[in-house]
Design an enzyme around this catalytic site. Sequence first.
Site, PDB file in Angstrom:
ATOM      1  N   GLU A 106      86.601  43.327  55.672  1.00  0.00           N
ATOM      2  CA  GLU A 106      87.052  44.275  56.709  1.00  0.00           C
ATOM      3  C   GLU A 106      86.571  45.684  56.381  1.00  0.00           C
ATOM      4  O   GLU A 106      86.195  46.437  57.282  1.00  0.00           O
ATOM      5  CB  GLU A 106      88.580  44.244  56.848  1.00  0.00           C
TER       6      GLU A 106
ATOM      7  N   HIS B   3      83.076  46.092  57.680  1.00  0.00           N
ATOM      8  CA  HIS B   3      83.032  46.404  59.117  1.00  0.00           C
ATOM      9  C   HIS B   3      83.373  47.876  59.344  1.00  0.00           C
ATOM     10  O   HIS B   3      82.703  48.585  60.080  1.00  0.00           O
ATOM     11  CB  HIS B   3      84.088  45.594  59.880  1.00  0.00           C
TER      12      HIS B   3
END
Length: 622
Positions: A432, A435
Amino acid sequence: MAVKMPQRNGKNRISQILRFGLFWAIIIFVALIFYATLFPASNLKDVALSDVVRRANDGKIAQLEIQGNDIKITPKDQSKPTEHSVKESSSIYEQGLNKDAKVEVKVIPPSTTGETMWNLAVMVVPVLIIVVFFMFMMRQAQGQNNQAMGFGKSKARLYGQDKEKVLFTDIAGNDNAKQDLQEVVDFLKHPKKYKDLGAKIPKGVLLVGNPGTGKTMLARAVAGEAGVPFFSISGSEFVEMFVGVGASRVRDLFSKAKKNAPCIIFIDEIDAVGRKRGSGMGGGHDEREQTLNQILVEMDGFDGETNVIVLAATNRADVLDPALLRPGRFDRRVTITLPERKDREAILKVHFKKKPTDETVDLDKLAAKTAGSSGADLANMANEAAIIAARRNKKKISNDELTEAFERVAIGPERKTKIMNDHEKELTAYHEAGHAIVGHVLPDSDPVHKVTIIPRGGTGGVTWFLPPEDKSYTNVYEFKDILARAMGGRIAEQLIYGDDGITTGAGSDLRKATEIARDMVIEQGMGKGLRDQVFHEDNGGLMFDKMTRERPYSDETAKMIDEEVAQLITEAKHRAMLVLKENRSFLDKLAEALLKEETLEESEVDEILKGTKLPKEAKLHS
Ligand code: ADP
């Protein structure tokens, strides 16, 4: 007019209940009569015959009433019989009664009523049972018959005008659509005005818009505003397994509507029957075509006097058969778009009208966050917020519930119970963070709104980007940044755990990235070599169509498309790698913060990522 039908149904039910009640009342009554005759109630006191004879000889009895072996006894001081006895032989004198005893002996011939009744019962009861049985069977058969007959009947629902009336004021936003439909309301209300000028009233209006944008509501509002009945049916309800049923349902629906004119017929999901007619292979296909033909025939058959307007809804106007869209059929089109920010706020206000909220709730802020949501999504959010608040035993909905409801509807509920081991947690955190950093650093990406490693819906964690404002267009740079940030998760895994340390966690990212890249090349003309060319393929057809239809481009072009897509993905991967390598220390920092906090908001992410740099090679423009 509209409420007539339900009333008639109500009356039918009442008369049915009455008939049923009457039938059983008669049966019970007859049974009671039989019972009373066969077993007459007696309140006479039973006494021994010897006692009767002795008292009669002593002159203490006034009258003996003998019927068969039964004796009813009236003692001296009584006016009517009070006692009862039974004699064993034919004559009472043989039982010991003196011939000169002062008692009146009255012999009544034995009654045959009981016997007759018995005989009658033996004859009548079986007949009665058979009659009842047949009646029951007949009714059953009739029911089935009705069902069979009703197979070809349309299942259109008729909405009343008073109870469930929807008006334009109940619908927030959609101003353009409302304006267009206002005309239809006027046609229905004042048809003469148009006819006097020789204008033909349109027969069909197509409502085109994404699911949940309020097409059904608008159609109902047209009926509500014009005060006319509203028949609603879904395109898929026409079509059954058997050929011809759809067509007969269409006939039935239109004949019902004509009887109730002026009125509105609303066909939801018209694409279920109105798709382009194709190869004609397969039974379902024939059935669809017949149904569609019947709709066309019925619409053509409206004469100038028939004031029935057909509204049809679809989200795929491009797959509809051109015959449907010809003048005189669905020649008017009302487009309903996804709501803009101010409309979203208005819709939220409508749905929060009856829900108590406290001062922390800011619907404008929620409206800003929900770009791309339909009216139905927003209605769903409002409802979820109320459910969450109720579950927390709150009296008012606060911002916390609102945020949770929004996230639930947008990406699915949190799955706190899903157990991840420490390694998986760490991997998710890095994924994450990858990203988030790529999205944060690249200049044309939307800002990071939230990052979490709590599993939600089907995913292990979520990095959420939200546009600061509504956008109608996306440019090539923005698409490319979306692709790069989508690859950021996989690249982060690769950087931390090596080439063979990658996992299935990136599966959905890659799928999404490939979809976007293909869309860029095929639909948007954004390929490099294939710039400004579109290779639209109608993927809405049925399987048989797909098999028989040729691709609208050559094999070489297909190859070029694949190469273009691969190039876009490779470039995205490369840019994500450049960004993450340049900001390697931030990857650890953000992953650590995520492992500690699990969820980070926009401001926290901004704080942690202060000082990140955009490498020159990852830049696409100055
Ligand atoms: P569609 O037919 O386009 O799929 P519906 O008309 O069935 O959408 O809308 C679904 C629900 O969404 C409605 O019942 C309503 O609660 C909500 N909704 C959609 N658009 C609006 C709007 N503009 N104003 C208020 N509610 C709306």
